[in-house]
Design a protein around this motif. Structure first.
Motif, PDB file in Angstrom:
ATOM      1  N   LEU A  72      -8.029  -8.942  -8.063  1.00  0.00           N
ATOM      2  CA  LEU A  72      -7.663  -8.590  -6.690  1.00  0.00           C
ATOM      3  C   LEU A  72      -7.052  -9.787  -5.984  1.00  0.00           C
ATOM      4  N   PRO A  73      -6.086  -9.589  -5.149  1.00  0.00           N
ATOM      5  CA  PRO A  73      -5.745  -8.323  -4.510  1.00  0.00           C
ATOM      6  C   PRO A  73      -4.659  -7.521  -5.224  1.00  0.00           C
ATOM      7  N   SER A  74      -4.233  -7.920  -6.428  1.00  0.00           N
ATOM      8  CA  SER A  74      -3.086  -7.240  -7.028  1.00  0.00           C
ATOM      9  C   SER A  74      -3.409  -6.117  -8.002  1.00  0.00           C
ATOM     10  N   PHE A  93      -1.690  -2.931  -6.600  1.00  0.00           N
ATOM     11  CA  PHE A  93      -1.571  -2.957  -5.148  1.00  0.00           C
ATOM     12  C   PHE A  93      -0.463  -3.926  -4.766  1.00  0.00           C
ATOM     13  N   LYS A  94       0.610  -3.382  -4.200  1.00  0.00           N
ATOM     14  CA  LYS A  94       1.796  -4.181  -3.857  1.00  0.00           C
ATOM     15  C   LYS A  94       1.915  -4.308  -2.345  1.00  0.00           C
ATOM     16  N   GLU A  95       2.118  -5.537  -1.881  1.00  0.00           N
ATOM     17  CA  GLU A  95       2.352  -5.772  -0.458  1.00  0.00           C
ATOM     18  C   GLU A  95       3.751  -5.305  -0.098  1.00  0.00           C
ATOM     19  N   GLU A  96       3.853  -4.544   0.978  1.00  0.00           N
ATOM     20  CA  GLU A  96       5.153  -4.103   1.493  1.00  0.00           C
ATOM     21  C   GLU A  96       5.121  -4.294   3.004  1.00  0.00           C
ATOM     22  N   GLY A  97       5.380  -5.510   3.426  1.00  0.00           N
ATOM     23  CA  GLY A  97       5.303  -5.833   4.849  1.00  0.00           C
ATOM     24  C   GLY A  97       3.861  -5.725   5.312  1.00  0.00           C
ATOM     25  N   THR A 100       0.569  -1.350   2.158  1.00  0.00           N
ATOM     26  CA  THR A 100       0.207  -1.583   0.765  1.00  0.00           C
ATOM     27  C   THR A 100       0.602  -0.366  -0.059  1.00  0.00           C
ATOM     28  N   ARG A 101       1.340  -0.589  -1.131  1.00  0.00           N
ATOM     29  CA  ARG A 101       1.679   0.479  -2.082  1.00  0.00           C
ATOM     30  C   ARG A 101       0.626   0.460  -3.182  1.00  0.00           C
ATOM     31  N   TRP A 102      -0.050   1.594  -3.351  1.00  0.00           N
ATOM     32  CA  TRP A 102      -1.077   1.752  -4.384  1.00  0.00           C
ATOM     33  C   TRP A 102      -0.465   2.596  -5.497  1.00  0.00           C
ATOM     34  N   ILE A 103      -0.336   1.995  -6.663  1.00  0.00           N
ATOM     35  CA  ILE A 103       0.201   2.670  -7.841  1.00  0.00           C
ATOM     36  C   ILE A 103      -0.941   2.805  -8.840  1.00  0.00           C
TER      37      ILE A 103
END
Length: 150
Positions: A72-74, A93-97, A100-103
């Motif tokens: 974490l956090p990725s 978990f991707k930071e987008e501004g 968070t994008r959860w794939i």
């Protein structure tokens, strides 16, 4: 059976992880969760196991979660074992501004004729359930909406 689901949660990744990584919060976004119990120490770490009890309608079942990778956090990778089914889940978990994008990559392995048949005949039901949990987490994380009150 394999599939990928994803969702964007309007919360900075740090706050997202704070909510996701707290087992007490699971009851707010996992419909049917009755109880959980740590089966190994240290709890909630790579290699640890947790027992989960669910009730959906009149059906009750248990599963064991094993954390196989916790970076974490990725990313967070887990295995869920229950009678006739093993679910390997790789979450990213991707930071987008400020979001968070959860794939989530899910792989299901079935044993026994009945579960293999269900997996073959109803693959959409598994993906639909995964996406429901993600949407319920989003509602809880963003607005505090709990499945306990529905």
């Amino acid at each position: 059976m394999r599939y990928i689901t994803e969702i964007v949660v309007n919360l900075p990744r740090e706050k997202f992880i704070e909510k996701l990584d707290n087992p007490e919060n699971m009851k707010h976004w996992q419909s049917g969760l009755v109880d959980y119990e740590f089966l190994s120490e240290p709890a909630n770490e790579e290699g640890s196991r947790m027992g989960l009890r669910y009730k959906m309608g009149k059906r009750e079942f248990e599963m064991v979660e094993t954390i196989i990778k916790k970076n974490l956090p990725s990313e967070l990778h887990t295995i869920y074992d229950t009678k006739g089914v093993q679910n390997i889940q790789k979450n990213y978990f991707k930071e987008e501004g400020t979001s968070t994008r959860w794939i989530s990559e899910s792989e299901f392995k079935f044993s026994g004729f009945g579960m293999k048949l269900m997996g073959f005949l109803m693959p959409g039901a598994f993906k639909k359930q995964s996406l429901k949990y993600m949407k319920d987490f989003k509602a809880f994380a963003e607005d505090g909406t709990s499945v306990l009150h529905t």
